[in-house]
Design a protein around this motif. Structure first.
Motif, PDB file in Angstrom:
ATOM      1  N   SER A 108       0.829  -1.211   0.000  1.00 43.75           N
ATOM      2  CA  SER A 108       0.000   0.000   0.000  1.00 43.75           C
ATOM      3  C   SER A 108       0.862   1.258   0.000  1.00 43.75           C
ATOM      4  O   SER A 108       0.588   2.211  -0.731  1.00 43.75           O
TER       5      SER A 108
ATOM      6  N   ASP B  12       0.523  -3.202  -9.607  1.00 47.95           N
ATOM      7  CA  ASP B  12       0.376  -3.667  -8.226  1.00 47.95           C
ATOM      8  C   ASP B  12       0.732  -5.154  -8.200  1.00 47.95           C
ATOM      9  O   ASP B  12      -0.027  -5.988  -8.696  1.00 47.95           O
TER      10      ASP B  12
ATOM     11  N   GLN C 288       0.179  -9.520  -4.940  1.00 49.60           N
ATOM     12  CA  GLN C 288      -0.192 -10.948  -4.918  1.00 49.60           C
ATOM     13  C   GLN C 288       0.689 -11.786  -5.838  1.00 49.60           C
ATOM     14  O   GLN C 288       0.397 -12.968  -6.040  1.00 49.60           O
TER      15      GLN C 288
ATOM     16  N   SER D 123       4.087  -6.467  -1.818  1.00 50.55           N
ATOM     17  CA  SER D 123       4.307  -6.883  -0.435  1.00 50.55           C
ATOM     18  C   SER D 123       5.424  -7.920  -0.435  1.00 50.55           C
ATOM     19  O   SER D 123       5.567  -8.678  -1.398  1.00 50.55           O
TER      20      SER D 123
ATOM     21  N   HIS E  87       5.527  -9.580   2.657  1.00 50.68           N
ATOM     22  CA  HIS E  87       5.006 -10.376   3.785  1.00 50.68           C
ATOM     23  C   HIS E  87       3.868 -11.297   3.361  1.00 50.68           C
ATOM     24  O   HIS E  87       3.171 -11.830   4.208  1.00 50.68           O
ATOM     25  N   LYS E  88       3.652 -11.426   2.069  1.00 52.23           N
ATOM     26  CA  LYS E  88       2.662 -12.414   1.616  1.00 52.23           C
ATOM     27  C   LYS E  88       3.430 -13.623   1.079  1.00 52.23           C
ATOM     28  O   LYS E  88       3.922 -14.431   1.853  1.00 52.23           O
TER      29      LYS E  88
HETATM   30  C1  LIG Z   1      -3.943  -6.909  -4.962  1.00 53.35           C
HETATM   31  C2  LIG Z   1      -3.493  -6.309  -3.668  1.00 53.35           C
HETATM   32  N1  LIG Z   1      -2.875  -5.116  -3.669  1.00 53.35           N
HETATM   33  C3  LIG Z   1      -2.438  -4.525  -2.543  1.00 53.35           C
HETATM   34  C4  LIG Z   1      -2.627  -5.131  -1.320  1.00 53.35           C
HETATM   35  C5  LIG Z   1      -2.139  -4.450  -0.074  1.00 53.35           C
HETATM   36  O1  LIG Z   1      -0.992  -5.109   0.391  1.00 53.35           O
HETATM   37  P1  LIG Z   1      -0.274  -4.626   1.721  1.00 53.35           P
HETATM   38  O2  LIG Z   1      -1.064  -5.164   2.855  1.00 53.35           O
HETATM   39  O3  LIG Z   1       1.111  -5.200   1.638  1.00 53.35           O
HETATM   40  O4  LIG Z   1      -0.263  -3.144   1.722  1.00 53.35           O
HETATM   41  C6  LIG Z   1      -3.276  -6.372  -1.259  1.00 53.35           C
HETATM   42  C7  LIG Z   1      -3.499  -7.023   0.047  1.00 53.35           C
HETATM   43  O5  LIG Z   1      -4.128  -8.035   0.194  1.00 53.35           O
HETATM   44  C8  LIG Z   1      -3.707  -6.974  -2.459  1.00 53.35           C
HETATM   45  O6  LIG Z   1      -4.349  -8.165  -2.455  1.00 53.35           O
END
Ligand SMILES: Cc1ncc(COP(=O)(O)O)c(C=O)c1O
Length: 429
Positions: free
Chosen positions: A141, A245, A248, A268, A270-271
């Protein structure tokens, strides 16, 4: 990809060496040795015990499951929400904080060096980028905000996003619309996905003389995988900036940002990368620095773009990304992808045995290996998820987006076919 990096040859530091060691002592051992000291400090997480599994089936991955702290018997099938770091990553965070707390400045400098000299270059190499193109962030984010607010736009300029954006991707554009008078136009993308050509065509049709950029997910929250390279190529051929983005995507399959051709990419760690909570990154292609600028530095330049959020950082968390990189590189991204695909194929096969289930995930080329969404006739996803979770002693998620009343199951390497079967049985009961 430096997957053949042999951690064990870099030396190891026993736990008894660690307390009282100053920065110079640590650095004398070299960044790699200090890194191993952090990773394996309690002696349980030694990476040399981890072998690249042969094949995608459960037997080959049993030792991998043993690296995670989740209570035996419980199933975690919600990796797409938040990944579950293996114990070596947890140990690395603890050891980093211990060092920072016992020798604050030594610890700070050591961790800063580790991040600059080890984490960022290795991450960049894994991503097919140069280290100067990658900065660490707290999450996707934050990176999405930086890439969106950094884009050079004037009032009346238009940007295309999709109907499938996550709020983390959509909200920064709403901010630009409200603050700067940018027109944010949504391209409708159906779910399940149409063909790649149809997606590219839908974007191309929406372009007007005022369009300056396109923004979309590499993989959506529901696991739909977009044709990133084709979309970026089309954008470049029309003189548009492309912003992606990748929250995922990264860690689920090999991702080469240079080859994808996007101008900015946020994700991210952390996923699917199994990093500690509070980690992500922003990539800005070197050649796009004239159009995407730092949100922080008045004196940023093309040579020194200054995208890094400034100030005191959660250094132990960021430094522990070394251990997540060790883990992922030892397993290998291709093998991780194959394992995730094996598990989600098993899930899809089990679900398709019921005439009440409608699978919404697209074919293999257009779906992420690990995330599957589906509807079950007569079931409200929001109400059903907690019931299934308690019956199966498992964690799953709903996906009430894109017009669906769906359930999302996301499988990572540590899941098993038995866990999948248990959840499906609880679901269809
Ligand atoms: C497609 C997508 N974009 C952005 C995010 C946000 O990720 P973060 O929690 O690392 O900010 C998510 C979180 O699930 C996501 O699924």
């Amino acid at each position: 990809m430096p997957s053949d990096r042999d951690i064990t040859e870099e030396g190891s530091v026993s736990c008894s060496d660690a307390p009282g060691m100053g920065r110079r002592d640590w650095l004398k051992l070299g960044a790699g040795a200090a890194l191993v000291g952090f990773s394996a400090c309690d002696g349980r997480g030694a990476l040399e015990e981890l072998r690249p599994p042969a094949g995608a089936a459960d037997d080959a991955w049993r030792a991998v499951r043993g690296r995670f702290l989740l209570e035996p018997g419980r199933a975690y099938l919600n990796n797409a929400s938040l990944g579950m770091p293996p114990r070596e990553v947890v140990d690395a965070v603890c050891e980093g904080y211990r060092h920072l707390s016992s020798e604050p400045l030594d610890g700070k400098h050591l961790l800063q060096d580790q991040i600059a000299e080890e984490v960022v270059p290795r991450l960049a190499t894994l991503l097919g980028a140069s280290p100067s193109e990658v900065v660490l962030t707290r999450n996707a984010s934050e990176a999405l905000h930086l890439q969106t607010t950094g884009l050079d736009l004037s009032p009346g300029d238009e940007v295309l996003i999709t109907s499938q954006e996550h709020p983390a991707g959509r909200r920064p554009w709403l901010f630009r619309a409200a603050r700067d008078g940018v027109a944010v136009n949504e391209v409708f993308v159906p779910s399940p996905l149409p063909t790649e050509e149809e997606i590219v065509e839908a974007f191309a049709r929406a372009i007007t003389p005022r369009t300056r950029a396109i923004a979309f997910c590499h993989v959506t929250r529901g696991g739909h995988r977009y044709p990133v390279r084709a979309l970026c190529e089309m954008a470049r051929s029309r003189g548009l900036v492309s912003l992606v983005d990748g929250a995922q995507a990264v860690g689920q399959f090999p991702t080469h940002l240079g080859e994808l051709g996007c101008d900015a990419y946020s994700a991210s760690l952390h996923k699917w990368m199994l990093g500690p909570s509070g980690t992500g990154f922003l990539y800005v292609r070197a050649a796009a620095r004239d159009r995407i600028r730092s949100a922080f530095a008045h004196d940023a330049s093309l040579e020194s773009p200054a995208f890094d959020p400034p100030g005191t950082l959660d250094l132990p968390v960021r430094a522990a990304l070394s251990s997540a990189l060790d883990f992922v590189e030892t397993l290998g991204l291709e093998r991780i992808e194959a394992r995730c695909r094996f598990l989600s194929d098993h899930l899809k096969a089990r679900l398709s045995e019921s005439s009440r289930v409608t699978l919404l995930s697209s074919n293999a080329g257009q779906s992420a290996p690990g995330s599957t969404i589906f509807e079950v006739e007569g079931i409200d996803a929001l109400e059903a998820v907690p019931l299934i979770e308690s019956r199966a002693d498992a964690h799953i998620d709903e996906h009430q987006r894109d017009g669906h009343n769906a359930i999302r199951i996301s499988t990572h390497v540590y899941n098993t076919t038995e866990e999948v079967d248990r959840v499906v049985a609880a679901l269809l009961d």
